[in-house]
Scaffold this motif. Structure first.
Motif, PDB file in Angstrom:
ATOM      1  N   ARG A 136     -28.585   1.982 -12.709  1.00  0.00           N
ATOM      2  CA  ARG A 136     -28.044   3.324 -12.866  1.00  0.00           C
ATOM      3  C   ARG A 136     -27.247   3.736 -11.634  1.00  0.00           C
ATOM      4  NH1 ARG A 136     -32.813   6.971 -15.133  1.00  0.00           N
ATOM      5  NH2 ARG A 136     -33.899   5.850 -13.543  1.00  0.00           N
ATOM      6  N   VAL A 137     -27.553   3.097 -10.507  1.00  0.00           N
ATOM      7  CA  VAL A 137     -26.777   3.366  -9.295  1.00  0.00           C
ATOM      8  C   VAL A 137     -25.504   2.532  -9.318  1.00  0.00           C
ATOM      9  CG1 VAL A 137     -26.779   3.168  -6.791  1.00  0.00           C
ATOM     10  CG2 VAL A 137     -28.820   3.970  -7.970  1.00  0.00           C
ATOM     11  N   LEU A 138     -25.647   1.278  -9.781  1.00  0.00           N
ATOM     12  CA  LEU A 138     -24.504   0.371  -9.761  1.00  0.00           C
ATOM     13  C   LEU A 138     -23.477   0.685 -10.852  1.00  0.00           C
ATOM     14  CD1 LEU A 138     -26.204  -3.066  -9.068  1.00  0.00           C
ATOM     15  CD2 LEU A 138     -24.837  -1.707  -7.496  1.00  0.00           C
ATOM     16  N   ALA A 139     -23.949   1.199 -11.960  1.00  0.00           N
ATOM     17  CA  ALA A 139     -23.046   1.384 -13.112  1.00  0.00           C
ATOM     18  C   ALA A 139     -21.808   2.221 -12.790  1.00  0.00           C
ATOM     19  CB  ALA A 139     -23.818   1.974 -14.287  1.00  0.00           C
ATOM     20  N   PRO A 140     -21.947   3.398 -12.154  1.00  0.00           N
ATOM     21  CA  PRO A 140     -20.721   4.167 -11.862  1.00  0.00           C
ATOM     22  C   PRO A 140     -19.785   3.416 -10.929  1.00  0.00           C
ATOM     23  CG  PRO A 140     -22.690   5.519 -11.587  1.00  0.00           C
ATOM     24  CD  PRO A 140     -23.155   4.108 -11.751  1.00  0.00           C
ATOM     25  N   GLY A 141     -20.341   2.721  -9.927  1.00  0.00           N
ATOM     26  CA  GLY A 141     -19.512   1.949  -9.000  1.00  0.00           C
ATOM     27  C   GLY A 141     -18.798   0.825  -9.718  1.00  0.00           C
ATOM     28  N   GLY A 142     -19.504   0.172 -10.641  1.00  0.00           N
ATOM     29  CA  GLY A 142     -18.902  -0.909 -11.419  1.00  0.00           C
ATOM     30  C   GLY A 142     -17.772  -0.409 -12.293  1.00  0.00           C
ATOM     31  N   ALA A 143     -17.977   0.755 -12.883  1.00  0.00           N
ATOM     32  CA  ALA A 143     -16.937   1.334 -13.748  1.00  0.00           C
ATOM     33  C   ALA A 143     -15.683   1.650 -12.936  1.00  0.00           C
ATOM     34  CB  ALA A 143     -17.471   2.599 -14.419  1.00  0.00           C
ATOM     35  N   VAL A 144     -15.880   2.195 -11.741  1.00  0.00           N
ATOM     36  CA  VAL A 144     -14.738   2.527 -10.885  1.00  0.00           C
ATOM     37  C   VAL A 144     -14.013   1.246 -10.473  1.00  0.00           C
ATOM     38  CG1 VAL A 144     -14.089   3.439  -8.617  1.00  0.00           C
ATOM     39  CG2 VAL A 144     -15.718   4.694 -10.027  1.00  0.00           C
ATOM     40  N   ALA A 145     -14.790   0.202 -10.102  1.00  0.00           N
ATOM     41  CA  ALA A 145     -14.185  -1.063  -9.691  1.00  0.00           C
ATOM     42  C   ALA A 145     -13.378  -1.675 -10.838  1.00  0.00           C
ATOM     43  CB  ALA A 145     -15.277  -2.030  -9.240  1.00  0.00           C
ATOM     44  N   ALA A 167     -11.999  -0.081 -13.374  1.00  0.00           N
ATOM     45  CA  ALA A 167     -10.797   0.734 -13.590  1.00  0.00           C
ATOM     46  C   ALA A 167      -9.738   0.414 -12.538  1.00  0.00           C
ATOM     47  CB  ALA A 167     -11.167   2.216 -13.545  1.00  0.00           C
ATOM     48  N   ALA A 168     -10.190   0.227 -11.281  1.00  0.00           N
ATOM     49  CA  ALA A 168      -9.254  -0.095 -10.201  1.00  0.00           C
ATOM     50  C   ALA A 168      -8.600  -1.451 -10.446  1.00  0.00           C
ATOM     51  CB  ALA A 168      -9.981  -0.091  -8.863  1.00  0.00           C
ATOM     52  N   LEU A 169      -9.407  -2.424 -10.931  1.00  0.00           N
ATOM     53  CA  LEU A 169      -8.884  -3.766 -11.207  1.00  0.00           C
ATOM     54  C   LEU A 169      -7.810  -3.717 -12.292  1.00  0.00           C
ATOM     55  CD1 LEU A 169      -9.186  -6.816 -10.639  1.00  0.00           C
ATOM     56  CD2 LEU A 169     -10.875  -6.883 -12.480  1.00  0.00           C
ATOM     57  N   VAL A 170      -8.097  -2.968 -13.353  1.00  0.00           N
ATOM     58  CA  VAL A 170      -7.123  -2.831 -14.442  1.00  0.00           C
ATOM     59  C   VAL A 170      -5.838  -2.187 -13.924  1.00  0.00           C
ATOM     60  CG1 VAL A 170      -6.670  -1.615 -16.614  1.00  0.00           C
ATOM     61  CG2 VAL A 170      -8.842  -2.773 -16.281  1.00  0.00           C
ATOM     62  N   ALA A 171      -6.008  -1.142 -13.085  1.00  0.00           N
ATOM     63  CA  ALA A 171      -4.837  -0.456 -12.544  1.00  0.00           C
ATOM     64  C   ALA A 171      -3.991  -1.406 -11.696  1.00  0.00           C
ATOM     65  CB  ALA A 171      -5.285   0.746 -11.713  1.00  0.00           C
ATOM     66  N   VAL A 172      -4.678  -2.224 -10.867  1.00  0.00           N
ATOM     67  CA  VAL A 172      -3.964  -3.172 -10.009  1.00  0.00           C
ATOM     68  C   VAL A 172      -3.225  -4.202 -10.854  1.00  0.00           C
ATOM     69  CG1 VAL A 172      -4.322  -5.081  -8.383  1.00  0.00           C
ATOM     70  CG2 VAL A 172      -5.416  -2.883  -7.983  1.00  0.00           C
ATOM     71  N   LEU A 173      -3.899  -4.694 -11.903  1.00  0.00           N
ATOM     72  CA  LEU A 173      -3.261  -5.686 -12.776  1.00  0.00           C
ATOM     73  C   LEU A 173      -2.035  -5.101 -13.460  1.00  0.00           C
ATOM     74  CD1 LEU A 173      -6.350  -7.461 -14.368  1.00  0.00           C
ATOM     75  CD2 LEU A 173      -4.661  -8.460 -12.826  1.00  0.00           C
ATOM     76  N   LEU A 174      -2.184  -3.883 -13.980  1.00  0.00           N
ATOM     77  CA  LEU A 174      -1.058  -3.245 -14.663  1.00  0.00           C
ATOM     78  C   LEU A 174       0.091  -2.977 -13.691  1.00  0.00           C
ATOM     79  CD1 LEU A 174      -2.908  -0.736 -17.008  1.00  0.00           C
ATOM     80  CD2 LEU A 174      -1.656  -2.789 -17.669  1.00  0.00           C
ATOM     81  N   TRP A 175      -0.272  -2.577 -12.467  1.00  0.00           N
ATOM     82  CA  TRP A 175       0.739  -2.284 -11.453  1.00  0.00           C
ATOM     83  C   TRP A 175       1.461  -3.562 -11.037  1.00  0.00           C
ATOM     84  CZ3 TRP A 175       2.588   2.241  -9.779  1.00  0.00           C
ATOM     85  CH2 TRP A 175       3.369   2.241  -8.631  1.00  0.00           C
ATOM     86  N   GLY A 176       0.691  -4.655 -10.955  1.00  0.00           N
ATOM     87  CA  GLY A 176       1.236  -5.918 -10.446  1.00  0.00           C
ATOM     88  C   GLY A 176       2.083  -6.667 -11.454  1.00  0.00           C
ATOM     89  N   LEU A 177       1.852  -6.430 -12.750  1.00  0.00           N
ATOM     90  CA  LEU A 177       2.632  -7.138 -13.762  1.00  0.00           C
ATOM     91  C   LEU A 177       4.096  -6.717 -13.710  1.00  0.00           C
ATOM     92  CD1 LEU A 177       0.410  -7.165 -16.971  1.00  0.00           C
ATOM     93  CD2 LEU A 177       1.190  -9.124 -15.657  1.00  0.00           C
TER      94      LEU A 177
END
Lengths: 125, 211
Positions: A54-63, A65-75
């Motif tokens: 329950r502590v890790l889940a929000p951090g994982g979700a943010v990570a 989302a950040a990964l998807v954003a980086v991938l979309l930005w980098g394409l």
């Protein structure tokens, strides 16, 4: 009966009914609450574990989302692909000296032939 | 045989899960007066807190989760604070947890409504508690049927959040205006306003059955 007294009687009755609802809580729920209390007492003064999902889940979700954003930005976008394609063509022309000369020299034979044709048939029939 | 005191304490906890609300067997495992004080406080508030969460969330499991999280947070972070501060702190934590759960429901509902590959519609429907029409009769009808306690709880659950909070902290927990203001994180004037509106709204629906 004044409005204030009426409200007071209403509140007293409400308190009584709410107290009854607490006293009449079913055994299963009371047991669950006791378990929760014991867990809280056992955890007293401790920090939440880093392995607690329950502590890790929000951090994982943010990570994620950040990964998807980086991938979309980098394409490269479609426009960027087209631009990079024309740049490669230019590079090829520069590297290939024959091709570059051909593209720069006028085709004299063709011009002469076209001029002759237009003299023979000015209206182009 | 090697024995670890922490494991032994955990074993005691596990075997005493259905102990009395005062947690007699658990307390026999520890003579720490601070633990006993905290246990006494939690035992006193847990059922009232559950009813509050139940009326706010209209879902028993979510209500139990909210109370459990509030108890854990109080024990972890604030157990070293003076016990006189626990009550308003506990109810503030509980209300924050209730809001978190309500927001999570809303977000989950929006995401699930958007996801095209959702399978079982029953599981993925957006916030079924909020969206489904309430099959129970309204508070007035319940009161007419003699279920005045259920009617009152139903009517309270339909109040705006701050009014519900003020009404329950005053009448279920028995906090005064100043304590209620601390628990709600607002001024005493705001508490009076929310409380007065809550009473007015409830009286309109139920006064003929409750006086």
């Amino acid at each position: 009966m004044s409005n204030e007294e009426d409200t007071s009687a209403f509140e007293l009755r409400a308190r009584e009914l709410l107290r009854d609802s607490v006293d009449n809580l079913d055994a299963a729920t009371r047991s669950r609450l006791t378990q929760s209390r014991h867990a809280a007492l056992a955890a007293r003064g401790t920090r939440p574990s880093w392995l607690d999902l329950r502590v890790l889940a929000p951090g994982g979700a943010v990570a994620a989302a950040a990964l998807v954003a980086v991938l979309l930005w980098g394409l490269p976008s479609h426009h960027a692909l087209k631009e990079s394609g024309s740049a490669l063509d230019d590079l090829e022309l520069l590297a290939d000296s024959d091709g570059y000369e051909l593209s720069q020299e006028p085709d004299l034979e063709f011009i002469e032939w076209a001029a002759a044709m237009s003299e023979m048939d000015p209206v182009g029939t | 045989m090697l024995t670890c005191p922490a494991l032994a304490a955990s074993a005691t906890l596990l075997t005493d899960l259905t102990a009395s609300p005062q947690g007699g067997a658990f307390l026999s495992a520890t003579a720490d007066p601070a633990v006993q004080t905290l246990n006494g406080f939690l035992a006193e508030v847990e059922r009232k807190a559950f009813r509050m969460a139940q009326m706010a969330l209209r879902h028993d499991e979510d209500a139990l989760d909210a109370v459990q999280d509030a108890m854990l947070q109080l024990a972890r972070r604030y157990s070293s604070r003076p016990s006189a501060e626990w009550r308003p702190l506990f109810y503030r934590i509980l209300e924050n947890r209730i809001r978190d759960l309500q927001r999570r429901r809303t977000v989950r509902g929006r995401i699930m409504a958007w996801v095209p590959w959702r399978g079982d519609a029953e599981e993925t429907e957006a916030d079924p508690v909020e969206r489904a029409p309430d099959p129970a009769p309204g508070p007035a009808a319940q009161a007419e049927g003699g279920q005045i306690g259920t009617a009152l709880q139903h009517a309270i659950s339909l109040l705006p959040a701050r009014q519900r909070e003020a009404f329950l902290l005053r009448n279920l927990e028995g906090l005064d205006v100043a304590e209620t203001a601390r628990a709600m994180g607002c001024s005493e004037g705001s508490v009076k306003t929310h409380y007065s509106r809550a009473v007015h709204s409830l009286r309109e629906q139920l006064s003929e059955f409750m006086t």
